[in-house]
Scaffold this motif. Structure first.
Motif, PDB file in Angstrom:
ATOM      1  N   ASP A  58       7.739  12.730  -2.339  1.00  0.00           N
ATOM      2  CA  ASP A  58       6.445  12.090  -2.585  1.00  0.00           C
ATOM      3  C   ASP A  58       6.545  10.602  -2.276  1.00  0.00           C
ATOM      4  OD1 ASP A  58       7.634  10.793  -4.736  1.00  0.00           O
ATOM      5  OD2 ASP A  58       6.706  12.081  -6.258  1.00  0.00           O
ATOM      6  N   GLU A  59       5.464   9.880  -2.508  1.00  0.00           N
ATOM      7  CA  GLU A  59       5.427   8.467  -2.110  1.00  0.00           C
ATOM      8  C   GLU A  59       6.423   7.629  -2.894  1.00  0.00           C
ATOM      9  OE1 GLU A  59       1.893   9.185  -4.938  1.00  0.00           O
ATOM     10  OE2 GLU A  59       3.056  10.305  -3.464  1.00  0.00           O
ATOM     11  N   ASP A  60       6.905   8.169  -4.039  1.00  0.00           N
ATOM     12  CA  ASP A  60       7.880   7.429  -4.826  1.00  0.00           C
ATOM     13  C   ASP A  60       9.310   7.885  -4.561  1.00  0.00           C
ATOM     14  OD1 ASP A  60       5.983   5.810  -6.290  1.00  0.00           O
ATOM     15  OD2 ASP A  60       5.392   7.669  -7.293  1.00  0.00           O
TER      16      ASP A  60
ATOM     17  N   ASP B 184       1.521   9.588 -12.910  1.00  0.00           N
ATOM     18  CA  ASP B 184       1.484   8.859 -11.646  1.00  0.00           C
ATOM     19  C   ASP B 184       1.967   7.416 -11.785  1.00  0.00           C
ATOM     20  OD1 ASP B 184      -0.917   9.724 -13.073  1.00  0.00           O
ATOM     21  OD2 ASP B 184      -1.878   8.007 -12.120  1.00  0.00           O
TER      22      ASP B 184
END
Lengths: 442, 500
Positions: free
Chosen positions: A68-70, A322
């Protein structure tokens, strides 16, 4: 088994229900629905003829997985756990001593057939989320049939109840095949290819299958899903409330498996002995009283119980986790210990307790768990990899928090989970994945 | 009397109150039959038409069938559901930050006691209830549960140790599993530990049901983890199960709605508490304050409705030295509802919870001290035991699953601080306590000087976290933001001081 009613379900819910049912008819229906959708499904990438190009560890999934983006590793969307017992045809006299054992060791032919069938899967599908990743693990009961015992370098006790409140059934069959893909039709097709009535998979001819080697236990077959949006598509199932957040990857409504709370694959890999390169796997299956979790607790209470009271008070989590990026945040400054939280807040977070089991700040477990609505009830298949089962037991004890002076309802998420099954497995290295002996080199 | 319309009128509560002559209990033979039929379940009781008599103001009345047709229309999942929207709306405008009278007395069906190992439990069923869950201590940690669908029941049990009769007032993870014709119904349920004025401490939750029919409930009671002393030591160490069965149908719904007893509108929200169920209906209009402790006719142990009610002892029932607190501190009311001062009124309160603090000394209270200190502390040379018992006002229900600390000051200086441990004692029941060790013990405070609590010391009881127990109406605004309370140790010679 009867197929789910297409007209009553969203496409996503229908496909999920087909995976849960399994079998050739479900696969056909699944292919139909993916073909006649507006979005023409991409072709499934095929695999490799060169087995040596694949990792030596069956559990080497991370570098083939999306993130994911993290930077958190994401699991494939769809999962099936297929329980297997050695078929009577597969029994041979591998020991070569002519002894008439009660549980005879598998024959060399059976072992070769297994390896051939698994290599066919690897030719048919790319080792990736878009294709198929899988493991084949073996229970302590499987290894009991051999004269020799497992080496000391493998910590694989029989499963047992791990909390005073549970009374689980144990996985005492021989093996568990874990199939995972972002494509529900691939999960179904791979199982059908190994056990059903097919002669090709994704354009690859099937030379053999596993029907002569293993019998499936259909009543113990388990399926599930993980990924943003999938849980919220299951509200047609009784006990899954409409209030499951749209973006939640798990039924309980929050992200999990943060990079910094997961062990590395190296950390969970057996590092000595004949099974070096393997790992152990614990699978527990549980019900979740999800309507209570969403209907009777508020977000503040859920965050307190899943993360910590401080996470709730300081609003560190966001709607579904999130805000947390790549960590559960429990080791950060200002988060009280589990004991302190119990006393000061009357609530202890699940993540706070888990953090207690870290070694030098490193988590010992690599979680690959997923949500389920098997049996039309919300639940979780908690699958964790660790070097030895003893490490899992130690973490589980910390999760139970029996030493904490705290009410059961506020002791992490214990109040919401009901463990029904537990099983321990050895995931041998790829070279020994096909019906290994307990002492392979002796 | 016709079933009350909760939105209409407030006269019902004071109207035709009938003193019941006895509950229509399930015949014992039901239990036997069930046990043989359900071999899967270790022990099965059945809930039939038994009714909690002490709280049902309109027993036997209003049972006419004229409303049945209306109820059975409840096929949809509208707000009313199976109950036709006739569940009480339990809103009290602007309730005080204290224990207050709710809108009504509940009606429920009470089952036969069921044996489960060393425990016995009594199952009770009512309509799905609003209640408040607690996870922490601030406003956000309290959430009102409002049942969404009016189909199902509020399922409750009260658990009792069979040998001592003590009602188990702590949450160790009890589970309900509901089945219908052997098929599972919904997810398993972990009932909440709950306080209600009429039922005291119990476990309960709203449980949705798919429709009318016969249901079996398997109850799992895990081992107790709370510290136990006296005859309770070593008991409750096994996970045990028991089961009961009930009918969900029009008759049930009619009963648990129709027999609700509404309080007069102007009394709702007044400070006070309903009398415990089974306490009899004599004067039971919710005023409280009828006995020496300001409790509204409490029932100790089993009563005629065979529903055990958790109480802690009256303040003067403790041997040992009762520490003296300032009754005007901590938001205490100055007198009970009827204006007559009692021993209980002298107790300091913390967010409306009276707190009893008693010191047991080796000299004066040897047997109590030995028992309360427990076997695990025998080698620590126990010198004293400090017992702290917070309870509800009026009904003396223990307030469990809180975290308490006692700080001892002498001449203005802190000499010791103790985290108190929740304990169940066979004589004094639920409390929070600590063993104060004598000289030479490695658990005594810093230095070799005795840290024994002595006359003239002040003992401050602070509540680190309030009772983490779900609440029925009338308790949801109390016992939350609990201030610390300070006591003085009187002259030791007096011992057993009753405060008057």
């Amino acid at each position: 088994m009867t197929l789910p009613d297409r007209s009553a379900l969203s496409r996503r819910a229908y496909v999920r229900a087909l995976v849960a049912v399994g079998g050739g008819a479900a696969l056909s229906a699944c292919l139909d629905v993916t073909r006649d959708g507006d979005d023409d499904p991409d072709p499934v990438p095929s695999g490799t003829d060169d087995p040596d190009s694949l990792p030596a560890r069956q559990h080497a999934w991370n570098e083939f997985s999306s993130r994911d983006e993290d930077g958190n590793v994401q699991l494939p969307d769809h999962h099936a756990l297929v329980p297997l017992s050695l078929a009577s045809d597969a029994a041979g006299d591998a020991e070569g001593d002519g002894a008439d054992d009660d549980a005879t060791a598998p024959s060399k032919d059976a072992s070769q057939t297994t390896e051939t069938a698994l290599r066919t899967l690897e030719r048919a599908y790319e080792w990736s989320h878009e294709g198929l990743i899988f493991t084949l693990g073996y229970t302590p009961a499987y290894f009991d049939r051999f004269e020799g015992s497992l080496p000391d370098s493998v910590d694989l006790p029989a499963p047992e109840a791990l909390t005073a409140r549970e009374n689980p059934v144990f996985d005492e069959f021989d093996a568990l095949l874990h199939l995972a893909s972002d494509r529900p039709d691939v999960v179904l097709a791979a199982e059908e290819g190994l056990f059903g009535d097919r002669d090709e998979l994704n354009g690859t001819d099937l030379e053999t299958d596993l029907t002569g080697v293993f019998d499936r236990h259909d009543d113990r077959r388990r399926t599930g899903f993980v990924g943003a949006g999938l849980p919220a598509s299951k509200t047609n199932v009784p006990g899954v409330p409409e209030s499951v957040p749209e973006d939640a990857p798990f039924l309980m409504g929050f992200r999990s498996g943060f990079a910094r709370t997961q062990a590395s694959e190296d950390r969970v890999t057996i590092d000595a002995g004949p099974f070096a390169g393997g790992t152990t796997q614990h699978v527990s299956s549980m019900d979740i009283q999800l309507d209570v979790w969403f209907g009777q607790d508020n977000h503040h209470q859920r965050v307190s119980k899943l993360f910590s009271p401080t996470h709730a008070a300081d609003e560190l989590v966001g709607e579904v986790g999130d805000e947390l990026a790549d960590t559960s945040g429990v080791t950060d400054d200002g988060i009280a210990s589990a004991e302190d939280a119990a006393r000061e807040h009357g609530v202890v977070g699940h993540a706070q307790k888990a953090a207690q089991a870290r070694e030098d700040g490193n988590p010992p477990l690599l979680r690959r768990d997923f949500s389920t609505v098997d049996g039309d009830r919300p639940g979780q298949h908690f699958l964790a990899l660790q070097r030895g089962i003893g490490e899992f037991v130690r973490v589980r004890e910390a999760m139970t928090g029996a030493d904490l002076d705290i009410s059961s309802a506020n002791n992490g998420i214990l109040h919401y989970l009901f463990v029904n099954r537990r099983g321990n497995y050895l995931l041998p290295p790829r070279s020994l994945r096909a019906l290994p002996a307990a002492a392979p080199n002796s | 009397m016709a079933p009350d319309d909760p939105t209409a009128d407030d006269a019902a509560g004071s109207g035709d109150r009938t003193t019941a002559t006895g509950p229509a209990l399930a015949p014992a033979t039901d239990t036997t039959t069930m046990a043989t039929r359900r071999t899967l379940l270790s022990r099965t009781g059945a809930i039939s038409g038994a009714l909690a008599t002490g709280l049902a103001g309109c027993l036997g009345l209003g049972g006419g069938g004229d409303d049945n047709g209306e109820e059975s229309d409840g096929e949809t999942t509208d707000a009313g559901g199976d109950y036709g929207g006739r569940q009480p709306t339990v809103t009290v405008e602007d309730p005080p930050n204290a224990v207050f009278l709710p809108t009504h007395r509940e009606a429920m069906r009470v089952g036969e006691p069921v044996t489960a190992g060393e425990f016995r439990f009594v199952p009770m069923l009512s309509y799905p209830h609003p209640f408040w869950t607690i996870a922490g201590s601030d406003d956000a940690a309290v959430e009102r549960e409002t049942p969404e669908v009016g189909r199902g029941v509020h399922m409750m049990i009260t658990v009792q140790d069979r040998e001592t009769g003590l009602v188990v007032p702590v949450d160790d993870g009890i589970q309900f599993r509901v089945r219908s014709d052997g098929e599972r119904v919904g997810s398993p349920v972990s009932p909440w530990a709950m306080l209600s004025q009429e039922m005291g401490f119990h476990f309960g939750d709203n449980v949705g049901l798919p429709g009318d029919g016969t249901y079996e409930v398997e109850v799992t009671i895990p081992p107790l983890s709370v510290r136990r002393t006296g005859a309770l030591a070593g008991r409750g160490e096994e996970r045990v199960t028991g089961a009961f069965e009930f009918e969900y149908d029009d008759e049930f719904r009619h009963q648990v709605i129709g027999e609700i007893d509404y309080l007069e509108r102007n009394r709702r929200g007044e400070r006070g508490a309903l009398e415990p169920m089974g306490a009899g209906s004599d004067g039971g209009d919710g005023s409280g304050g009828s006995d020496a402790d300001g409790n509204a006719g409490h029932a100790s142990g089993m009563d005629h409705a065979h529903v055990p009610y958790a109480t802690v002892p009256a303040v003067d029932a403790y041997a040992g030295t009762r520490l003296v607190g300032d009754a005007s501190a901590g938001g205490a009311s100055s007198a009970s509802a009827d204006g007559e001062a009692t021993a209980a009124d002298e107790l300091p309160r913390s967010d409306d919870a009276p707190i009893v603090t008693v010191l047991f000394d080796a000299d004066a209270d040897e047997s109590d001290l030995a028992r309360l200190a427990g076997d695990e502390n025998r080698t620590q040379n126990p010198e004293q035991y400090l017992l702290v018992s917070p309870r509800t006002p009026y009904n003396r229900v223990p307030l469990p699953d809180a975290a308490l600390t006692a700080s001892i000051e002498r001449d203005g200086e802190l000499v010791a601080e103790y985290e108190l441990e929740q304990t169940l004692d066979s004589e004094y029941g639920h409390h929070y306590g600590v063993v104060v060790s004598g000289p030479g013990s490695d658990t005594s405070g810093s230095g070799s000087e005795s840290t024994a609590i002595s006359s003239g010391d002040s003992v401050t009881v602070s509540v680190d976290s309030p009772p983490q127990v779900a609440r029925h109406q009338g308790y949801e605004t109390a016992f939350l933001e609990m201030e610390s309370v300070t006591f003085e140790v009187p002259d030791a010679a007096e011992g057993g001081d009753t405060g008057n």
